[in-house]
Design a protein around this motif. Structure first.
Motif, short mmCIF file in Angstrom:
data_model
loop_
_atom_site.label_atom_id
_atom_site.label_comp_id
_atom_site.label_asym_id
_atom_site.label_seq_id
_atom_site.Cartn_x
_atom_site.Cartn_y
_atom_site.Cartn_z
N PHE A 30 30.25 46.72 107.27
CA PHE A 30 29.81 45.33 107.35
C PHE A 30 30.68 44.44 106.45
O PHE A 30 31.11 43.35 106.86
CB PHE A 30 28.34 45.22 106.93
CG PHE A 30 27.81 43.82 106.91
CD1 PHE A 30 27.55 43.13 108.08
CD2 PHE A 30 27.56 43.17 105.69
CE1 PHE A 30 27.06 41.83 108.08
CE2 PHE A 30 27.07 41.87 105.67
CZ PHE A 30 26.83 41.20 106.85
N GLY A 31 30.96 44.91 105.25
CA GLY A 31 31.79 44.14 104.34
C GLY A 31 33.22 43.99 104.84
O GLY A 31 33.80 42.89 104.79
N VAL A 32 33.79 45.07 105.35
CA VAL A 32 35.16 45.02 105.86
C VAL A 32 35.24 44.12 107.09
O VAL A 32 36.18 43.32 107.24
CB VAL A 32 35.66 46.44 106.20
CG1 VAL A 32 37.01 46.38 106.89
CG2 VAL A 32 35.76 47.28 104.93
N ALA A 33 34.26 44.23 107.99
CA ALA A 33 34.26 43.40 109.19
C ALA A 33 34.11 41.92 108.83
O ALA A 33 34.78 41.07 109.43
CB ALA A 33 33.13 43.83 110.12
N ALA A 34 33.26 41.62 107.87
CA ALA A 34 33.07 40.23 107.45
C ALA A 34 34.37 39.66 106.89
O ALA A 34 34.76 38.53 107.22
CB ALA A 34 31.96 40.14 106.41
N LEU A 35 35.05 40.43 106.04
CA LEU A 35 36.30 39.95 105.44
C LEU A 35 37.38 39.78 106.50
O LEU A 35 38.12 38.78 106.50
CB LEU A 35 36.76 40.94 104.37
CG LEU A 35 38.07 40.59 103.65
CD1 LEU A 35 37.94 39.26 102.92
CD2 LEU A 35 38.46 41.71 102.68
N THR A 36 37.46 40.74 107.43
CA THR A 36 38.48 40.66 108.48
C THR A 36 38.25 39.45 109.38
O THR A 36 39.18 38.70 109.70
CB THR A 36 38.48 41.94 109.32
OG1 THR A 36 38.68 43.08 108.47
CG2 THR A 36 39.58 41.91 110.37
N ALA A 37 37.00 39.24 109.79
CA ALA A 37 36.70 38.11 110.68
C ALA A 37 36.90 36.78 109.97
O ALA A 37 37.34 35.81 110.58
CB ALA A 37 35.27 38.22 111.20
N PHE A 38 36.60 36.74 108.67
CA PHE A 38 36.80 35.49 107.93
C PHE A 38 38.27 35.13 107.85
O PHE A 38 38.65 33.96 108.03
CB PHE A 38 36.22 35.62 106.53
CG PHE A 38 36.46 34.40 105.67
CD1 PHE A 38 35.67 33.27 105.81
CD2 PHE A 38 37.48 34.38 104.74
CE1 PHE A 38 35.90 32.15 105.03
CE2 PHE A 38 37.72 33.26 103.96
CZ PHE A 38 36.93 32.15 104.10
N THR A 39 39.11 36.11 107.57
CA THR A 39 40.53 35.82 107.40
C THR A 39 41.22 35.58 108.73
O THR A 39 42.23 34.86 108.78
CB THR A 39 41.23 36.97 106.67
OG1 THR A 39 40.99 38.20 107.37
CG2 THR A 39 40.72 37.11 105.25
N THR A 40 40.72 36.17 109.81
CA THR A 40 41.38 36.02 111.11
C THR A 40 40.73 34.96 111.98
O THR A 40 41.37 34.41 112.88
CB THR A 40 41.35 37.34 111.88
OG1 THR A 40 39.99 37.73 112.13
CG2 THR A 40 42.05 38.45 111.09
N ALA B 120 26.94 47.17 112.31
CA ALA B 120 27.67 46.59 111.18
C ALA B 120 28.97 45.95 111.62
O ALA B 120 29.36 44.89 111.11
CB ALA B 120 27.95 47.68 110.15
N VAL B 121 29.65 46.56 112.58
CA VAL B 121 30.88 45.96 113.12
C VAL B 121 30.55 44.63 113.79
O VAL B 121 31.21 43.60 113.53
CB VAL B 121 31.57 46.91 114.11
CG1 VAL B 121 32.74 46.19 114.80
CG2 VAL B 121 32.09 48.15 113.41
#
Length: 514
Positions: free
Chosen positions: A383-393, A430-431
Motif C-alpha cells: 500500500f505504501g509503495v503503491a501510494a508513493l508510485t502513484a503520487f510521483t507518476t 493494497a495495490v
C-alpha cells in the motif's frame, strides 16, 4: 523534441546496463527505473510504460536493438493482445466508453440531480449529497464520472454558495474509488487481467471480490464523503476557498428524463450477470449461489462482459432522445474515442508485466527483502509503495500495471501454499487502494485535473484542498492493513478502521471550531 531526447537517453542507458556482467542485480529492476524516469519527466504514463518495455527487452537481449525490437513484438506485445481475456478487455472498455457517452448525452443525469434537490431544507448538504449519489450512480467509469458530475453539478453549487473546490473534492473522491470497487466498470477488465496474468492458476473473479473488503482506502474514502458532509467538516485547506459569484456564473444543462439513464444501467448490470451463467459450461440455475459462483469462476468472463456491455449500449441508444442536440452516434463515438489512451496504457501494461516475468523481477525483490518482511505484512508495505508510485507518476492505472505482477510475484515467493490465497486479496486490495490514493494526492493525475476542470477550479487548488481528506482516509487504511498483518480478517479490519475514521473526523471537526 524534449520527449525524443528523453527516449534516446533511456535507450542509451538501457544498452549500457545490458553490458553489465550477467546476473547483475540491476537487471530485474531496470524496467521500473526506466518507466518511472520517463513518467516523471514527461508526465505520460503511456510513454513511461513503453520505455519500461523497451528498456527491459534491451537488457534481456544483451543490448541488441534489432533483437530487442523483435522480442518486444514477438515475445511481449503480440502474445498479450492475442489472449482471449485481453481481447475481451479491450472490446469491453470501448463499448463501455461508448455507453457512458450516450448516457451523458441523454440528459438523464441532469434530471436525476434536479429531482434530488427538490424540497431541501439544507440546500448545501443536499447538493453535495446529491453529487455524491450521482457519482455512485456513475460507477461504470472513473474519468467519465468526474467529467459528467462536475459539469452537471457546477450550476447547483454556485446557486447554493458552495466553493467549486469542495465540488471537485466530492467529484474526485467518488469517481475513482467507486470505479475501483464496482464489479461493472471500465476498470474491471484491467483489474481482472492483471490478477489473471500474475496468478494464472487462481480464480481472478473470486480474488477480485475478496479484495474489495481488503481495499480500505477506496471504501473509507466513499464513507468519508457523507460523514464530512453531514458533520460539515472542512479542513483549513478547504475553508480558505470561497464560492463563485453566482451572478456571473450561470450555466445551463440539457435535461432529460431519469429513466433514460436508469433503464440502460439496469440492462447493463443484469445482462453481464446473466451472461456469466449463459456462457459458462455449468448448468444454468438462477436461484443457486453455487451456480453463480461456478459461472463467475468459468471462462465466460470475456464473452459475458462484451455481450452485457453491448446490450447496455443498445438500450442506451434506444433510450436516447431523438431531439437531442447531439445524436447518439456522435456521443457513442466520442465516448469510445475518449478511452483509446487508456487502452494504449492497458496494452503496454500487459507487455510490461511480461517483461517483468522474463527478467525475474519478483524473485529479485524477494531476495532483497529476505526474511525482513513476512507475507502477512506485505499488504501494508505494498500500500505504501503503491501510494508513493502513484503520487510521483500521477497514474493509478500505470501504478497497478507496474506493481501488481511484482507484488503478487513476491507473495508467491514469500507465502506458503496454504496461506497464499488467504493473503492475496489483501495484496491485490493494497495495490488498487494505494494506486487510487496516490492518484488522488498527485497534481499530475488525469482524474485530478479533469475533476478540477469539470468543477471549474484550479487543479493545484483542488489538490491542496483535497489532500487533508485523502490523508485522513489513507491513515485509516494503513491502520486497517496493520490489523490485517496481525491476523484480523480484512472485513473486520476495514470496519474497525471505519470507526477510527469517524472518531478522527469528530475530533478534527471540534478542533477546527475551537
Amino acid at each position: 523534441m524534449r520527449s525524443l531526447w528523453i527516449w534516446l537517453a533511456v535507450t542509451a542507458l538501457s544498452m549500457a546496463v545490458a553490458q553489465l556482467p550477467a546476473g547483475s542485480g540491476i537487471f530485474p529492476f531496470w524496467p521500473v527505473i526506466a518507466a518511472l524516469a520517463v513518467i516523471l519527466t514527461t508526465r505520460s504514463a503511456a510513454a513511461g510504460l513503453a520505455a519500461g518495455v523497451i528498456g527491459g527487452t534491451l537488457v534481456a537481449t544483451g543490448g541488441h536493438p534489432i533483437e530487442a525490437l523483435r522480442s518486444t513484438f514477438a515475445d511481449h506485445l503480440i502474445p498479450q493482445i492475442s489472449s482471449s481475456w485481453h481481447i475481451g478487455a479491450l472490446f469491453f472498455t470501448l463499448l463501455l466508453g461508448a455507453f457512458a457517452g450516450v448516457l451523458e448525452s441523454s440528459g438523464g443525469f441532469s434530471a436525476i440531480l434536479e429531482r434530488m434537490l427538490r424540497g431541501s431544507k439544507n440546500p448545501q448538504k443536499r447538493v453535495l449529497g446529491s453529487v455524491y449519489g450521482l457519482g455512485l450512480l456513475c460507477f461504470f467509469d472513473g474519468l467519465a464520472n468526474s467529467m459528467l458530475t462536475g459539469r452537471i453539478a457546477r450550476p447547483a453549487v454556485d446557486r447554493t454558495g458552495i466553493s467549486r473546490e469542495k465540488l471537485a473534492w466530492v467529484v474526485d473522491s467518488t469517481s475513482s474509488p467507486v470505479a475501483c470497487v464496482a464489479f461493472i466498470s471500465t476498470w474491471i477488465a484491467t483489474q481482472l487481467t492483471l490478477i489473471q496474468d500474475s496468478l494464472p492458476d487462481a480464480d481472478a473473479y473470486g480474488l477480485y471480490f475478496q479484495s474489495i473488503p481488503a481495499n480500505p482506502y477506496c471504501l473509507l474514502t466513499l464513507l468519508l464523503i457523507p460523514i464530512a458532509i453531514h458533520l460539515d467538516w472542512e479542513p483549513k485547506a478547504m475553508r480558505r476557498f470561497q464560492p463563485k459569484d453566482v451572478a456571473t456564473n450561470q450555466e445551463t444543462q440539457t435535461s432529460g428524463a431519469p429513466w433514460r439513464v436508469l433503464v440502460p444501467l439496469l440492462v447493463l448490470a443484469t445482462s453481464i450477470a446473466a451472461g456469466f451463467q449463459i456462457w459458462s459450461e455449468a448448468p444454468i440455475d438462477w436461484t443457486s449461489l453455487e451456480a453463480w459462483r461456478s459461472a463467475a469462476s468459468s471462462n465466460a468472463g470475456p464473452t459475458a462482459l462484451i455481450a452485457g456491455a453491448l446490450a447496455g449500449l443498445i438500450a442506451a441508444c434506444l433510450c436516447h432522445p431523438r431531439n437531442s442536440p447531439r445524436p447518439w452516434q456522435d456521443a457513442a463515438k466520442k465516448g469510445a474515442a475518449g478511452l483509446i489512451p487508456a487502452l494504449i496504457i492497458l496494452i503496454l501494461a500487459w507487455s510490461l508485466g511480461s517483461v517483468f516475468r522474463t527478467l525475474g523481477a519478483a524473485e529479485a525483490i524477494q531476495s532483497l527483502l529476505g526474511d525482513g518482511l513476512s507475507a502477512s505484512s506485505l499488504p501494508l508495505a505494498v500500500f505504501g509503495v503503491a501510494a508513493l508510485t502513484a503520487f510521483t507518476t500521477g497514474s493509478s492505472w500505470g501504478t497497478m500495471a507496474l506493481l501488481m505482477p511484482l507484488a503478487l510475484g513476491v507473495l508467491v515467493q514469500t507465502a506458503d501454499p496454504g496461506s497464499l490465497l488467504v493473503i492475496a486479496p489483501g495484496v491485490i486490495g493494497a495495490v488498487f487502494g494505494g494506486a487510487v490514493f496516490g492518484d488522488h494526492a498527485s497534481p499530475f493525475s488525469d482524474t485530478t485535473i479533469v475533476s478540477a476542470l469539470a468543477a471549474g477550479c484550479s487543479p493545484l487548488d483542488h489538490v491542496l484542498s483535497q489532500l487533508p481528506y485523502a490523508l485522513t482516509a489513507a491513515g485509516a487504511a494503513a491502520f486497517a492493513y496493520l490489523m490485517m498483518s496481525l491476523g484480523l480478517h480484512p472485513a473486520a479490519s476495514t470496519g474497525l478502521a471505519a470507526v477510527i475514521l469517524f472518531l478522527t473526523v469528530l475530533l478534527l471537526r471540534r478542533r477546527s471550531r475551537a
